[in-house]
Design a protein around this motif. Structure first.
Motif, mmCIF file in Angstrom:
data_model
loop_
_atom_site.group_PDB
_atom_site.id
_atom_site.type_symbol
_atom_site.label_atom_id
_atom_site.label_comp_id
_atom_site.label_asym_id
_atom_site.label_seq_id
_atom_site.Cartn_x
_atom_site.Cartn_y
_atom_site.Cartn_z
ATOM 1 N N PHE A 153 0.812 -1.217 0.000
ATOM 2 C CA PHE A 153 0.000 0.000 0.000
ATOM 3 C C PHE A 153 0.839 1.258 0.000
ATOM 4 O O PHE A 153 0.344 2.341 -0.236
ATOM 5 C CB PHE A 153 -0.935 0.005 1.227
ATOM 6 C CG PHE A 153 -2.216 -0.718 0.968
ATOM 7 C CD1 PHE A 153 -3.336 -0.020 0.544
ATOM 8 C CD2 PHE A 153 -2.291 -2.094 1.121
ATOM 9 C CE1 PHE A 153 -4.510 -0.690 0.286
ATOM 10 C CE2 PHE A 153 -3.461 -2.770 0.857
ATOM 11 C CZ PHE A 153 -4.571 -2.066 0.436
ATOM 12 N N LYS A 154 2.128 1.123 0.297
ATOM 13 C CA LYS A 154 2.939 2.319 0.471
ATOM 14 C C LYS A 154 3.965 2.458 -0.642
ATOM 15 O O LYS A 154 4.727 1.543 -0.929
ATOM 16 C CB LYS A 154 3.647 2.249 1.816
ATOM 17 C CG LYS A 154 4.209 3.592 2.185
ATOM 18 C CD LYS A 154 4.605 3.618 3.641
ATOM 19 C CE LYS A 154 5.385 4.895 3.921
ATOM 20 N NZ LYS A 154 4.692 6.086 3.443
ATOM 21 N N TRP A 155 3.956 3.626 -1.288
ATOM 22 C CA TRP A 155 4.938 3.911 -2.336
ATOM 23 C C TRP A 155 5.845 5.021 -1.821
ATOM 24 O O TRP A 155 5.454 6.176 -1.740
ATOM 25 C CB TRP A 155 4.233 4.334 -3.617
ATOM 26 C CG TRP A 155 5.149 4.830 -4.692
ATOM 27 C CD1 TRP A 155 5.419 6.136 -4.957
ATOM 28 C CD2 TRP A 155 5.900 4.069 -5.634
ATOM 29 N NE1 TRP A 155 6.298 6.228 -6.008
ATOM 30 C CE2 TRP A 155 6.614 4.977 -6.445
ATOM 31 C CE3 TRP A 155 6.053 2.703 -5.870
ATOM 32 C CZ2 TRP A 155 7.462 4.567 -7.478
ATOM 33 C CZ3 TRP A 155 6.897 2.292 -6.897
ATOM 34 C CH2 TRP A 155 7.586 3.211 -7.687
ATOM 35 N N ALA A 156 7.056 4.650 -1.401
ATOM 36 C CA ALA A 156 8.065 5.634 -0.989
ATOM 37 C C ALA A 156 9.410 5.089 -1.446
ATOM 38 O O ALA A 156 10.201 4.607 -0.645
ATOM 39 C CB ALA A 156 8.032 5.855 0.516
ATOM 40 N N PRO A 157 9.649 5.120 -2.759
ATOM 41 C CA PRO A 157 10.782 4.403 -3.346
ATOM 42 C C PRO A 157 12.135 4.831 -2.786
ATOM 43 O O PRO A 157 13.055 4.014 -2.752
ATOM 44 C CB PRO A 157 10.685 4.716 -4.830
ATOM 45 C CG PRO A 157 9.800 5.892 -4.935
ATOM 46 C CD PRO A 157 8.885 5.853 -3.770
#
Lengths: 287, 277
Positions: free
Chosen positions: A54-58
């Motif tokens: 659920f989390k996109w923080a590349p």
């Protein structure tokens, strides 16, 4: 002399075949390249963590693209809700009601609509649709609703031209038979013509979906690009294509690979849609 | 036969054209040109600094025609890496160096303020750093909490990887994360566009880009002005750094001297940055 001409014919045939196959080669190369760049991350982070994360923080090590997958389908569905009824009605009118002269005017107009660059749609969206949604419905205006409206218009040409072809290919005898039974024109269209062209019409919807899910520029401009799954149609959202285009400029290392992984997922979705449209539905027609 | 001749002619002219183009391009290339060799300086790094460096390079090359300045982007981190590997002469960074990177020489060329902006019709004119952090971390979502009408705040941030976002996270957000539900735009320009058209929006952009279409807020009572940044009252400021590693050649020194000279600094000032002089 004759022999020479024959060999020349042969040469032309082979050269043309080579060129024809080159398009296949490009497809193949694109495939290889995207998989080559995108797959290592699947291996490193895990398929589940990417597709259902659920989390996109590349830059901080999270590569979840689930919200974007959901958002991509939401805008596509929204585009269909707006584009399908409009497109189908237009196709029915064109094939069943309109006279030759109007058809001569409407068809080129539709082709023109298909030829407008997506950045122009996006710009019009930002300047007109977004403020309108903001003023009349609330929210920031950059939203699922605005994106659906823009995409709904963008997929119209696809839907109209393919379902028009499907309607036109319904044999005349069907219509005549229906009229002979005493059916009115609308009854004929609604009960006979449209059901016979059903698979072609469905294919047009699915190809329209493919167009909507792959659209990038216009979507970035009006979607707002927030990372959360939208909870109302007035919330901003980010699609798979938007994610790639938005972050490509600065991405390095894992971040860049993460964007390619997004590309892999997108490629798979579009392949499945095209497969359904081309094989799953058209085969039915032949039967 | 006529047709073939025609084709042949076309072919020959295409080949000729290509070779002429090749020759021309050789001519302009700095190292293989006729006459003396040109002096090259290569820079890479932050895309925030890149446009300003390009402008500096343009002016510099007018005065020093024997120089060729190559300016590339890639981002601050990429610039620092390339500088460490000695693949470029000067790295550009719009963030402070980390511990392990301090081995590089840093030359401060100017400062850039980041201002928090709202629509000109928005009556809110002052916020605390705490409140701004609250807005972007998703704790404050309604303008009512900030003393205005009951309406959702349309906050806009930059995309992951952007230098401006990096500085904003470091200087404003401290340890808090930027909330997932707020809008993301991919350039200073589009953030400004959103804020300029949406009365309920709030965003952050480079100080140099603030004009009358958006209004900069005062933070903890201090406006983002050149004066306040110079006296270090305004806190959301990032440095624009040039980085070198080890021995540097004379060409690089000449270019850097130009950048920190009065002429160079004036160019930066005209672009809305805060010079070091």
């Amino acid at each position: 002399m004759i022999k020479k001409k024959f060999s020349k014919e042969h040469a032309v045939r082979w050269v043309l075949m080579l060129f024809a196959l080159s398009s296949l080669l490009f497809l193949f190369l694109i495939f290889i390249f995207i998989l080559f760049e995108g797959l290592p991350l699947f291996h490193k982070i895990g398929l589940k963590n990417i597709i259902f994360g659920f989390k996109w923080a590349p830059t901080k090590g999270s590569f979840g693209i689930f919200p974007m997958i959901v958002s991509s389908f939401l805008v596509t569905f929204g585009a269909l809700v707006i584009g399908a009824p409009l497109g189908l009605s237009c196709a029915i009118y064109l094939s069943e009601y309109s006279g030759k002269r109007l058809k001569m005017f409407l068809k080129p107009a539709l082709e023109l609509l298909a030829g407008i660059p997506s950045v122009v749609y996006g710009f019009l969206g930002v300047v007109y649709i977004v403020p309108m949604v903001r003023n009349y419905f609330g929210g920031a205006g950059f939203s699922l609703l605005s994106t659906s409206i823009i995409l709904g218009v963008m997929i119209l040409p696809t839907i109209i031209s393919i379902s028009f072809d499907a309607l036109m290919s319904v044999p005349r005898t069907y219509r005549e038979g229906s009229f002979a039974m005493g059916a009115t024109k609308w009854q004929t269209i609604f009960r006979v013509v449209v059901p016979s062209a059903k698979s072609g019409i469905l294919a047009s919807f699915i190809l329209g979906m493919g167009r909507a899910i792959g659209e990038t520029m216009a979507v970035i401009m009006v979607a707002g690009n927030a990372l959360k799954i939208p909870t109302s149609i007035l919330d901003p959202l980010r699609t798979l294509t938007g994610n790639i285009a938005l972050e490509l400029a600065y991405a390095t290392g894992d971040h860049r690979q993460g964007l390619f992984s997004t590309g892999v997922v997108l490629l798979l979705i579009i392949m499945i849609l095209n497969y359904i449209a081309n094989f799953g539905i058209k085969r039915k027609v032949i039967k | 036969m006529f047709l073939r001749n025609n084709l042949m002619n076309k072919f020959i002219s295409i080949v000729l054209f290509c070779s002429v183009m090749l020759l021309c391009s050789c001519n302009y290339s700095p190292t293989t040109g006729f006459g003396h060799k040109k002096k090259t300086v290569t820079l890479a790094g932050s895309t925030s600094i890149m446009p300003f460096t390009e402008k500096l390079a343009e002016h510099f090359m007018v005065d020093h025609p024997e120089f060729v300045i190559n300016v590339q982007g890639g981002g601050s981190t990429a610039g620092i890496q390339a500088c460490l590997n000695k693949t470029i002469d000067i790295g550009m960074s719009s963030r402070e160096l980390k511990q392990e990177e301090t081995i590089l020489n840093e030359i401060l060329i100017c400062h850039d303020g980041i201002s928090v902006v709202v629509h000109p019709r928005n009556p809110v004119s002052a916020l605390t750093l705490e409140q701004i952090r609250g807005i972007f971390s998703g704790h404050i979502r309604n303008w009512k909490e900030l003393g205005w009408i009951d309406r959702k705040i349309d906050a806009v941030t930059r995309e992951e990887g952007s230098g401006t976002r990096g500085s904003f996270e470091e200087l404003v957000m401290k340890n808090e994360e930027i909330y997932d539900g707020i809008m993301v735009q991919d350039s200073n320009g589009s953030v400004k566009e959103v804020v300029a058209t949406d009365p309920y929006a709030i965003g952050y952009i480079s100080l140099g880009l603030v004009d009358n279409r958006v209004r900069a807020l005062s933070i903890d009572g201090i406006y983002a002005s050149v004066e306040n940044i110079k006296t270090k009252k305004y806190k959301i400021v990032r440095p624009f750094l040039f980085l070198t590693y080890g021995d540097i050649n004379d060409n690089v020194i000449i270019f850097i001297n130009f950048v920190i000279s009065k002429n160079g600094q004036n160019i930066l000032k005209k672009e809305g940055l805060i010079g070091i002089l």
